[in-house]
Design a protein around this motif. Sequence first.
Motif, PDB file in Angstrom:
ATOM      1  N   GLU A 113      46.400  47.776  29.567  1.00 22.16           N
ATOM      2  CA  GLU A 113      47.059  48.714  28.974  1.00 22.16           C
ATOM      3  C   GLU A 113      47.744  48.305  27.459  1.00 22.16           C
ATOM      4  N   GLN A 114      48.351  47.185  27.446  1.00 22.92           N
ATOM      5  CA  GLN A 114      48.869  46.586  26.205  1.00 22.92           C
ATOM      6  C   GLN A 114      48.097  45.672  25.369  1.00 22.92           C
ATOM      7  N   LEU A 115      46.961  45.142  26.191  1.00 19.24           N
ATOM      8  CA  LEU A 115      45.949  43.954  25.515  1.00 19.24           C
ATOM      9  C   LEU A 115      44.788  44.493  25.302  1.00 19.24           C
ATOM     10  N   GLY A 116      44.424  45.279  26.104  1.00 14.40           N
ATOM     11  CA  GLY A 116      43.016  45.978  26.137  1.00 14.40           C
ATOM     12  C   GLY A 116      42.314  44.907  26.701  1.00 14.40           C
ATOM     13  N   HIS A 117      42.616  43.919  27.595  1.00 13.93           N
ATOM     14  CA  HIS A 117      41.819  42.942  28.156  1.00 13.93           C
ATOM     15  C   HIS A 117      40.758  43.526  29.346  1.00 13.93           C
ATOM     16  N   ALA A 118      39.658  42.989  29.083  1.00 11.98           N
ATOM     17  CA  ALA A 118      38.792  43.612  30.145  1.00 11.98           C
ATOM     18  C   ALA A 118      37.823  42.190  30.870  1.00 11.98           C
ATOM     19  N   GLY A 119      38.390  41.208  30.743  1.00 12.62           N
ATOM     20  CA  GLY A 119      37.866  39.994  31.229  1.00 12.62           C
ATOM     21  C   GLY A 119      38.314  39.648  32.525  1.00 12.62           C
ATOM     22  N   THR A 120      38.110  38.233  32.923  1.00 14.57           N
ATOM     23  CA  THR A 120      38.602  37.446  34.095  1.00 14.57           C
ATOM     24  C   THR A 120      39.882  37.230  33.996  1.00 14.57           C
ATOM     25  N   VAL A 121      40.659  37.630  35.301  1.00 12.86           N
ATOM     26  CA  VAL A 121      42.096  37.157  35.644  1.00 12.86           C
ATOM     27  C   VAL A 121      42.045  36.467  36.989  1.00 12.86           C
ATOM     28  N   ILE A 122      42.640  35.039  36.877  1.00 17.12           N
ATOM     29  CA  ILE A 122      42.656  34.147  37.911  1.00 17.12           C
ATOM     30  C   ILE A 122      44.385  34.718  38.685  1.00 17.12           C
ATOM     31  N   CYS A 123      44.153  35.528  39.894  1.00 12.01           N
ATOM     32  CA  CYS A 123      45.556  35.737  40.372  1.00 12.01           C
ATOM     33  C   CYS A 123      46.059  35.105  41.600  1.00 12.01           C
ATOM     34  N   SER A 124      47.036  35.240  41.830  1.00 16.39           N
ATOM     35  CA  SER A 124      47.730  34.773  43.307  1.00 16.39           C
ATOM     36  C   SER A 124      47.603  33.408  43.384  1.00 16.39           C
ATOM     37  N   ASN A 125      47.987  32.760  42.152  1.00 13.04           N
ATOM     38  CA  ASN A 125      48.167  31.295  41.890  1.00 13.04           C
ATOM     39  C   ASN A 125      46.939  30.476  42.271  1.00 13.04           C
ATOM     40  N   GLY A 126      45.642  31.277  41.932  1.00 17.15           N
ATOM     41  CA  GLY A 126      44.701  30.656  42.032  1.00 17.15           C
ATOM     42  C   GLY A 126      43.862  31.070  43.321  1.00 17.15           C
ATOM     43  N   ALA A 127      44.213  31.768  44.194  1.00 19.33           N
ATOM     44  CA  ALA A 127      43.475  32.216  45.357  1.00 19.33           C
ATOM     45  C   ALA A 127      42.496  33.408  45.122  1.00 19.33           C
ATOM     46  N   LEU A 128      42.774  34.070  44.240  1.00 24.05           N
ATOM     47  CA  LEU A 128      41.741  35.187  43.997  1.00 24.05           C
ATOM     48  C   LEU A 128      41.510  35.252  42.303  1.00 24.05           C
ATOM     49  N   VAL A 129      40.181  35.599  42.176  1.00 24.61           N
ATOM     50  CA  VAL A 129      39.648  35.712  40.737  1.00 24.61           C
ATOM     51  C   VAL A 129      39.076  37.230  40.666  1.00 24.61           C
ATOM     52  N   TYR A 130      39.794  37.816  39.635  1.00 22.72           N
ATOM     53  CA  TYR A 130      39.505  39.534  39.603  1.00 22.72           C
ATOM     54  C   TYR A 130      38.665  39.636  38.137  1.00 22.72           C
ATOM     55  N   SER A 131      37.872  40.810  38.385  1.00 23.91           N
ATOM     56  CA  SER A 131      37.383  41.133  36.884  1.00 23.91           C
ATOM     57  C   SER A 131      37.926  42.448  36.608  1.00 23.91           C
ATOM     58  N   LEU A 132      38.519  42.528  35.434  1.00 22.31           N
ATOM     59  CA  LEU A 132      39.148  43.748  34.859  1.00 22.31           C
ATOM     60  C   LEU A 132      38.030  44.574  34.400  1.00 22.31           C
ATOM     61  N   GLU A 133      36.792  44.168  34.149  1.00 29.55           N
ATOM     62  CA  GLU A 133      35.674  45.007  33.504  1.00 29.55           C
ATOM     63  C   GLU A 133      35.193  45.695  34.658  1.00 29.55           C
ATOM     64  N   THR A 134      34.848  45.183  35.937  1.00 31.97           N
ATOM     65  CA  THR A 134      34.387  45.833  37.088  1.00 31.97           C
ATOM     66  C   THR A 134      35.388  46.568  37.887  1.00 31.97           C
ATOM     67  N   MET A 135      36.648  45.883  37.742  1.00 30.62           N
ATOM     68  CA  MET A 135      37.934  46.258  38.593  1.00 30.62           C
ATOM     69  C   MET A 135      37.411  45.766  40.130  1.00 30.62           C
ATOM     70  N   SER A 136      37.147  44.674  40.192  1.00 30.57           N
ATOM     71  CA  SER A 136      36.764  44.310  41.625  1.00 30.57           C
ATOM     72  C   SER A 136      36.972  42.871  41.432  1.00 30.57           C
ATOM     73  N   VAL A 185      41.329  33.533  29.344  1.00 30.96           N
ATOM     74  CA  VAL A 185      41.441  33.887  30.796  1.00 30.96           C
ATOM     75  C   VAL A 185      42.928  33.957  31.235  1.00 30.96           C
ATOM     76  N   PHE A 186      43.345  34.787  31.816  1.00 31.97           N
ATOM     77  CA  PHE A 186      44.888  34.749  32.324  1.00 31.97           C
ATOM     78  C   PHE A 186      44.843  34.157  33.714  1.00 31.97           C
ATOM     79  N   VAL A 187      46.243  33.464  33.970  1.00 30.93           N
ATOM     80  CA  VAL A 187      46.170  32.775  35.097  1.00 30.93           C
ATOM     81  C   VAL A 187      47.534  33.023  35.821  1.00 30.93           C
ATOM     82  N   THR A 188      47.625  33.815  36.658  1.00 34.44           N
ATOM     83  CA  THR A 188      49.016  34.432  37.280  1.00 34.44           C
ATOM     84  C   THR A 188      49.243  34.234  38.676  1.00 34.44           C
ATOM     85  N   GLY A 189      50.342  34.455  39.054  1.00 29.86           N
ATOM     86  CA  GLY A 189      50.951  34.220  40.424  1.00 29.86           C
ATOM     87  C   GLY A 189      50.865  35.871  40.804  1.00 29.86           C
TER      88      GLY A 189
END
Length: 282
Positions: free
Chosen positions: A53-76, A38-42
């Motif tokens: 594009e570079q990693l082909g990751h299609a999983g979960t990303v924790i964004c905005s320093n934890g305030a938002l969880v996003y799925s790259l699989e469903t793009m939602s 899982v990637f955890v980013t600001g």
Amino acid sequence: MRLVASDIDGTILGRDGRITPRTVRALHACEEAGVELVFVTGRPARWLTPLSEQLGHAGTVICSNGALVYSLETMSVVSSEAIRRDTMLEVREIVRGLFPETVFAVETPVEFVMETAFAEPRHQRLLEEVRHGDLAELVQGDEVVKFMAKIEGITAEDYLRVVAPHVSHLVSVTHSAIDMTMLEMAPIGVNKAVTLAEYAHALGIAPADVVAFGDMPNDVEMLAWAGEGYAMQSGHPDALAATELHAPGIEDDGVAQVLERKLAGIGRTAVGSGPARRARGS
């Protein structure tokens, strides 16, 4: 090691906007070994293209320093925590009372909006690309997942030192920008560690089985929470002070070096007391 949680910028993604082939191989090897990633980013959700594009990751990303969880699989958006509009405006007045020259911007789950003065001369194109003006008019609902305050002529550390005591009862505040003095505010009680802990718990993974990587002050809580939290040797002093574990710098593929070593250990465990040659080849 059951879960790898990694920051993006300055940790796996260089200032050239690239993830090195060695790091890509190491992250893929984790997934192939059955380790969750899982990637955890600001970063906001709209800035995750390097992962896809570079990693082909299609999983979960924790964004905005934890305030938002996003799925790259469903793009939602999976979930989000927002700063109330009235809280945002109260914080703005407090910070502006301390530093009248401060300019502000907002991330919501769907867009970035800013005060007109937030666009520096080098970023004037933003005036054509995003809504700008008075945030009281631009933000109508309780939808702010990241509130940014920017200033010139002072370090981020000094800015945070003055501002934080006045707003910490309203928002969580940190910083991570390298080339500007900007504070990043999230809903009260929200940071990378809090959301990562919830994510790991949902998977049945204990903190002791989490390996985390980060390089900036917004990673401090995550590095302290993880069973093994590695600060990048190329990172901010606050990140380095948060943990005794330091990975080589990003320029030396530090994340890849740590993961390669740990995956080799998993291989040795899997083959038990078998020959060393076999373990290295597993």
